[in-house]
Design a protein around this motif. Sequence first.
Motif, PDB file in Angstrom:
ATOM      1  N   ASN A 561     -90.125 -30.581 -51.995  1.00  0.00           N
ATOM      2  CA  ASN A 561     -91.039 -29.337 -51.940  1.00  0.00           C
ATOM      3  C   ASN A 561     -92.355 -29.951 -52.228  1.00  0.00           C
ATOM      4  OD1 ASN A 561     -92.692 -26.996 -52.248  1.00  0.00           O
ATOM      5  ND2 ASN A 561     -90.889 -25.889 -52.595  1.00  0.00           N
ATOM      6  N   ILE A 562     -93.233 -29.858 -51.376  1.00  0.00           N
ATOM      7  CA  ILE A 562     -94.719 -30.490 -51.889  1.00  0.00           C
ATOM      8  C   ILE A 562     -95.608 -29.880 -52.087  1.00  0.00           C
ATOM      9  CG2 ILE A 562     -94.006 -32.678 -50.295  1.00  0.00           C
ATOM     10  CD1 ILE A 562     -95.793 -31.616 -48.020  1.00  0.00           C
ATOM     11  N   GLN A 563     -95.523 -28.366 -52.303  1.00  0.00           N
ATOM     12  CA  GLN A 563     -96.397 -27.361 -52.467  1.00  0.00           C
ATOM     13  C   GLN A 563     -97.377 -27.995 -53.660  1.00  0.00           C
ATOM     14  OE1 GLN A 563     -94.895 -23.386 -53.569  1.00  0.00           O
ATOM     15  NE2 GLN A 563     -96.929 -22.741 -54.019  1.00  0.00           N
ATOM     16  N   ASN A 564     -96.725 -28.467 -54.507  1.00  0.00           N
ATOM     17  CA  ASN A 564     -97.704 -29.203 -55.635  1.00  0.00           C
ATOM     18  C   ASN A 564     -97.272 -30.567 -55.682  1.00  0.00           C
ATOM     19  OD1 ASN A 564     -98.673 -30.327 -58.217  1.00  0.00           O
ATOM     20  ND2 ASN A 564     -98.158 -28.350 -59.008  1.00  0.00           N
ATOM     21  N   GLU A 565     -98.224 -31.581 -55.253  1.00  0.00           N
ATOM     22  CA  GLU A 565     -98.097 -33.058 -54.850  1.00  0.00           C
ATOM     23  C   GLU A 565     -97.684 -33.643 -56.455  1.00  0.00           C
ATOM     24  OE1 GLU A 565    -101.134 -34.107 -51.656  1.00  0.00           O
ATOM     25  OE2 GLU A 565    -102.207 -33.529 -53.491  1.00  0.00           O
ATOM     26  N   TYR A 566     -97.950 -33.003 -57.370  1.00  0.00           N
ATOM     27  CA  TYR A 566     -97.546 -33.698 -58.873  1.00  0.00           C
ATOM     28  C   TYR A 566     -96.336 -33.165 -59.451  1.00  0.00           C
ATOM     29  CZ  TYR A 566    -102.339 -35.619 -58.283  1.00  0.00           C
ATOM     30  OH  TYR A 566    -103.295 -36.381 -57.702  1.00  0.00           O
ATOM     31  N   SER A 567     -95.572 -32.078 -58.580  1.00  0.00           N
ATOM     32  CA  SER A 567     -94.670 -31.364 -59.326  1.00  0.00           C
ATOM     33  C   SER A 567     -93.520 -31.183 -58.108  1.00  0.00           C
ATOM     34  CB  SER A 567     -94.885 -30.318 -60.065  1.00  0.00           C
ATOM     35  OG  SER A 567     -93.697 -29.730 -60.567  1.00  0.00           O
ATOM     36  N   LEU A 568     -92.724 -32.013 -57.707  1.00  0.00           N
ATOM     37  CA  LEU A 568     -91.747 -32.139 -56.819  1.00  0.00           C
ATOM     38  C   LEU A 568     -90.651 -31.538 -56.871  1.00  0.00           C
ATOM     39  CD1 LEU A 568     -92.785 -35.575 -54.912  1.00  0.00           C
ATOM     40  CD2 LEU A 568     -93.828 -33.219 -54.453  1.00  0.00           C
ATOM     41  N   ARG A 569     -90.056 -30.710 -56.009  1.00  0.00           N
ATOM     42  CA  ARG A 569     -88.356 -30.341 -56.328  1.00  0.00           C
ATOM     43  C   ARG A 569     -87.731 -30.655 -55.132  1.00  0.00           C
ATOM     44  NH1 ARG A 569     -87.681 -25.837 -59.634  1.00  0.00           N
ATOM     45  NH2 ARG A 569     -85.955 -25.258 -58.317  1.00  0.00           N
ATOM     46  N   SER A 570     -86.458 -31.349 -55.299  1.00  0.00           N
ATOM     47  CA  SER A 570     -85.503 -31.726 -54.326  1.00  0.00           C
ATOM     48  C   SER A 570     -84.079 -31.345 -54.740  1.00  0.00           C
ATOM     49  CB  SER A 570     -85.686 -32.971 -54.017  1.00  0.00           C
ATOM     50  OG  SER A 570     -84.901 -34.054 -54.953  1.00  0.00           O
ATOM     51  N   GLY A 571     -83.074 -31.371 -53.608  1.00  0.00           N
ATOM     52  CA  GLY A 571     -81.614 -31.091 -53.874  1.00  0.00           C
ATOM     53  C   GLY A 571     -81.191 -32.371 -54.046  1.00  0.00           C
ATOM     54  N   ASN A 572     -79.883 -32.275 -54.401  1.00  0.00           N
ATOM     55  CA  ASN A 572     -78.858 -33.492 -54.572  1.00  0.00           C
ATOM     56  C   ASN A 572     -77.467 -33.171 -53.642  1.00  0.00           C
ATOM     57  OD1 ASN A 572     -77.079 -35.378 -55.352  1.00  0.00           O
ATOM     58  ND2 ASN A 572     -77.198 -34.974 -57.562  1.00  0.00           N
ATOM     59  N   PRO A 573     -77.259 -34.002 -52.533  1.00  0.00           N
ATOM     60  CA  PRO A 573     -75.959 -33.707 -51.915  1.00  0.00           C
ATOM     61  C   PRO A 573     -74.625 -34.139 -52.497  1.00  0.00           C
ATOM     62  CG  PRO A 573     -77.272 -35.436 -50.723  1.00  0.00           C
ATOM     63  CD  PRO A 573     -78.059 -34.952 -51.873  1.00  0.00           C
ATOM     64  N   ASN A 574     -74.823 -34.650 -53.494  1.00  0.00           N
ATOM     65  CA  ASN A 574     -73.752 -35.277 -54.310  1.00  0.00           C
ATOM     66  C   ASN A 574     -73.167 -34.298 -55.381  1.00  0.00           C
ATOM     67  OD1 ASN A 574     -73.552 -37.882 -52.557  1.00  0.00           O
ATOM     68  ND2 ASN A 574     -75.359 -38.415 -53.720  1.00  0.00           N
ATOM     69  N   LEU A 575     -73.618 -33.342 -55.698  1.00  0.00           N
ATOM     70  CA  LEU A 575     -73.486 -32.337 -56.618  1.00  0.00           C
ATOM     71  C   LEU A 575     -72.033 -31.976 -56.285  1.00  0.00           C
ATOM     72  CD1 LEU A 575     -76.206 -29.902 -57.068  1.00  0.00           C
ATOM     73  CD2 LEU A 575     -75.518 -31.586 -58.719  1.00  0.00           C
ATOM     74  N   ASN A 576     -71.343 -31.905 -57.580  1.00  0.00           N
ATOM     75  CA  ASN A 576     -69.759 -30.973 -57.669  1.00  0.00           C
ATOM     76  C   ASN A 576     -69.801 -29.745 -58.229  1.00  0.00           C
ATOM     77  OD1 ASN A 576     -68.522 -33.561 -56.925  1.00  0.00           O
ATOM     78  ND2 ASN A 576     -68.874 -34.375 -59.188  1.00  0.00           N
ATOM     79  N   PRO A 577     -68.955 -28.805 -57.824  1.00  0.00           N
ATOM     80  CA  PRO A 577     -69.133 -27.454 -58.602  1.00  0.00           C
ATOM     81  C   PRO A 577     -68.937 -27.321 -59.994  1.00  0.00           C
ATOM     82  CG  PRO A 577     -67.120 -27.789 -57.491  1.00  0.00           C
ATOM     83  CD  PRO A 577     -67.894 -29.221 -57.238  1.00  0.00           C
ATOM     84  N   GLU A 578     -69.336 -26.330 -60.469  1.00  0.00           N
ATOM     85  CA  GLU A 578     -69.160 -26.177 -61.997  1.00  0.00           C
ATOM     86  C   GLU A 578     -67.936 -25.160 -62.074  1.00  0.00           C
ATOM     87  OE1 GLU A 578     -73.767 -25.503 -63.844  1.00  0.00           O
ATOM     88  OE2 GLU A 578     -72.504 -23.830 -63.613  1.00  0.00           O
ATOM     89  N   TYR A 579     -67.087 -25.555 -63.179  1.00  0.00           N
ATOM     90  CA  TYR A 579     -65.804 -24.672 -63.518  1.00  0.00           C
ATOM     91  C   TYR A 579     -66.141 -23.958 -64.974  1.00  0.00           C
ATOM     92  CZ  TYR A 579     -63.604 -26.899 -59.589  1.00  0.00           C
ATOM     93  OH  TYR A 579     -63.797 -27.374 -58.503  1.00  0.00           O
ATOM     94  N   THR A 580     -65.777 -22.699 -65.128  1.00  0.00           N
ATOM     95  CA  THR A 580     -66.050 -22.041 -66.379  1.00  0.00           C
ATOM     96  C   THR A 580     -64.864 -21.462 -66.883  1.00  0.00           C
ATOM     97  OG1 THR A 580     -68.311 -21.634 -66.071  1.00  0.00           O
ATOM     98  CG2 THR A 580     -67.344 -20.299 -67.644  1.00  0.00           C
ATOM     99  N   ASP A 581     -64.397 -21.302 -67.958  1.00  0.00           N
ATOM    100  CA  ASP A 581     -63.435 -20.479 -68.620  1.00  0.00           C
ATOM    101  C   ASP A 581     -64.149 -19.715 -69.312  1.00  0.00           C
ATOM    102  OD1 ASP A 581     -60.610 -21.763 -67.785  1.00  0.00           O
ATOM    103  OD2 ASP A 581     -61.775 -23.517 -68.599  1.00  0.00           O
ATOM    104  N   SER A 582     -63.800 -18.230 -69.339  1.00  0.00           N
ATOM    105  CA  SER A 582     -64.537 -17.139 -69.717  1.00  0.00           C
ATOM    106  C   SER A 582     -63.516 -16.334 -70.395  1.00  0.00           C
ATOM    107  CB  SER A 582     -65.414 -16.316 -68.692  1.00  0.00           C
ATOM    108  OG  SER A 582     -66.125 -15.229 -69.299  1.00  0.00           O
ATOM    109  N   TYR A 583     -64.011 -16.114 -71.682  1.00  0.00           N
ATOM    110  CA  TYR A 583     -63.029 -15.113 -72.780  1.00  0.00           C
ATOM    111  C   TYR A 583     -64.276 -14.038 -73.206  1.00  0.00           C
ATOM    112  CZ  TYR A 583     -60.289 -19.476 -72.852  1.00  0.00           C
ATOM    113  OH  TYR A 583     -59.581 -20.632 -72.483  1.00  0.00           O
ATOM    114  N   GLU A 584     -63.561 -12.869 -73.307  1.00  0.00           N
ATOM    115  CA  GLU A 584     -64.353 -11.735 -73.847  1.00  0.00           C
ATOM    116  C   GLU A 584     -63.466 -10.597 -74.501  1.00  0.00           C
ATOM    117  OE1 GLU A 584     -67.129  -8.366 -71.674  1.00  0.00           O
ATOM    118  OE2 GLU A 584     -66.534 -10.385 -70.367  1.00  0.00           O
TER     119      GLU A 584
END
Length: 786
Positions: A561-584
């Motif tokens: 994303n080139i909206q701000n030339e000095y602060s760029l954002r991109s994705g990562n196609p190699n990401l794995n999913p997050e897993y969460t164990d939730s207790y309440e």
Amino acid sequence: MKFFQLISLFFFVVSGIQAQQVTVKGSILDTSSQQPIPYATIAVKSLESQTLISGTTSNEDGLFEMEIDSQKVTFEISFMGYLPVTIAEFKVSNNQIDLGTILLQEDSQQLDEVLIVGQVSQTEFKLDKRVFNVGADLSNTGASALEVLTNVPSVNVSIEGAISLRGSQGVEILINGKPSVLASEEGNALGTITADMIQSIEVVTNPSAKYNAEGTSGIINIILKKDERKGFNGSVTLNTGVPNNHSLGLSVNRRSEKFNLFSQLGVGRRTRPVENEMESIDYSSNSIVSSYGDGEKNESFLNFTLGTDYIIDDYNVLTLSGNYAFEKEDENYSTFFNTYSDNALETAYNRLQDVTAENPKYQYEFNYKRDFKRHKDQSLLFSALGSFFGKDQTSNYANNYSFGSTDDSQQITDTDFKEAEYTFKLDYVHPFNDVHTIETGAQYILDDVSNDYTTSNLENGEFVIDNDLSNDFNFTQNVFAVYGTYAYEKEKWGVKLGARLENTQVNTLLENTNEENDKNYTNLFPSVHTSYKFNDDISLQAGYSKRIYRPRLWDLNPFLNIQNEYSLRSGNPNLNPEYTDSYEITNIYKLGKLSLNAGVYFRYTTDVIERIVTYEGNVSTSMPANVGTNKATGVELNAKYSPSNWLSLSYDFNFNTYKRDGSFNDQVFDFRANQNTSKLQTKFRLPADFDIEMTGNYNSSYETIQGEVSDTWFVDAGVRKKILNGKAIVNLGVRDLFASRIQESYTYQEDFYQRNWSKRGRFVTFGVSFGFGKGEAMEFSGSRRH
């Protein structure tokens, strides 16, 4: 003319459905105080099948009146916090049924699911979930669904629109219990849903196996209105505000013995101004970049829903519905940049950005529900849902130099985005008796996304495509799931066990470079929930579930994303999913006029996804990566105190401490930190039907993997006046009363420092709502249930 002819034809068809009707009336009072109970639910059920065929709510004086087509019915009167009353014997005289005065007795705890319909937001408990139901919050006049969420306990919405639950952004957003294009994060889809379209918002912090496993911190379910009262009902609302916030909403419903036709129309235009600042320092080269600017995003939107329920008989119902939404965006920003080397100014220029976009969205749904005579809770439900979302966007950039260079530059980016999603779901509930129940079902979701992104630079008077910043990214994800649950529930104690099996197939493809990434994984998601009622004032609930967060398109898409030339954002196609164990563990107390919900929770997350910032040549690039584990322990408190019928106070507090362990590219990111949020809401009911509301919000600062986010606070306020015996409402709402909602974040690393600051400012909106036919004026936040 064709539009008005179609509308006229629609109303003609709707008004042609007629039935012989009997008038029913009565009043509802509190047994102890003899005070009227406003917004209590009067449900009309078939005497033979006990299926719901009609209903209404009491007004502010506890009175109600409606018309029904059959006399072979029973009436069930209920309200949160009271024991329900069933009336099966009554007299009919001159086509009228007078139920007289109905007395409701207080009950401190209800474990069965009930949607709250009063003016004050309340909490309900079930074996497998805890639900927050939004009341008629006055500051929601003219607001979008995204803005309404800021008033929901445990939910926070950042200035940029990021939704988090208990401090975590792994939230699954549903519409009417299903995935929806209107909840898509690929665009401002929630902006087309205005507050007056919403019936209630449910927050499920620890879902059972019946729900999608998606969403590591929980599920937010936005329930839209669908009036089911007999006869012709409708309401219209008009909002205007500063900055531009103009909208018109229309809701029309016609119900007979066999058909329920419902429709909603919302059109409007809104402006979202924004101010921003940025400062970055490269310590290795002693260079500095600073920027400041402002701009605004103008949105014109249309949202139209049309559907029908066909009641085949007392046990079978078919529903067909469609939704079309359209947004037209016009954005313009002006940002001034200064670059320094060894504290000497090198360049100064103004970066201008003009954006135009068109975002069509449509959705269609088919539902078939079968109830069974052997038990009122036995049911079979099949649903098929299809949706499409598109974005055709063009952004023009121009750098106009005032110092250090005479070579002005121009860029153009073009985005052609398309997403199609199909969901098929089958659910079956089989109660063996009033104690033992099993649920089972299956779901298949197909998601197909393409994003054609092109960046062009102006060279020698012509725009030339920059291949390094252009590509066509395709993303497909198919999820097949089966689940089963077993529930044992008696008056004092209940338990619910469940398991969900999901198979996920993911494919990403960069067409220009032919880079492809396939993933195929199968997971088991167990859940356990239990509750115990000690007495009428104290109950305890506990639960465990395993959750998953699958990377979304913008997590995977590698484009910058080139909206701000000095602060760029991109994705990562190699990401794995997050897993969460939730207790309440949560309990609810009732101490006189004070109700208190308190709980503790623990979440353990693996393969945590965080955005990692790298810095090179004064340019920072933010990219998501799997960086390790997170352990979060939290305490949550929700309290409501109503010392009188003209004053109520609500307070919500959440504190959690977390421990991060992980590394990325040989850099260790281990640390401990904490954060908290709090919300205080005060509502006054004054003489002459005036209501006043004030809501204060505070979000503490918190540490991130490479820096910190500063604290924020803001106040919303509103005043409302009912006129024409409740048929019309005028409402004045102010969001961010003191223009104090500022978001500031810092990134600290050995070789660089960056600060980002943004502010949106105050919004003032005035609204008028009017009910016609048998309809009532909209409550703006959509809390009414009929």
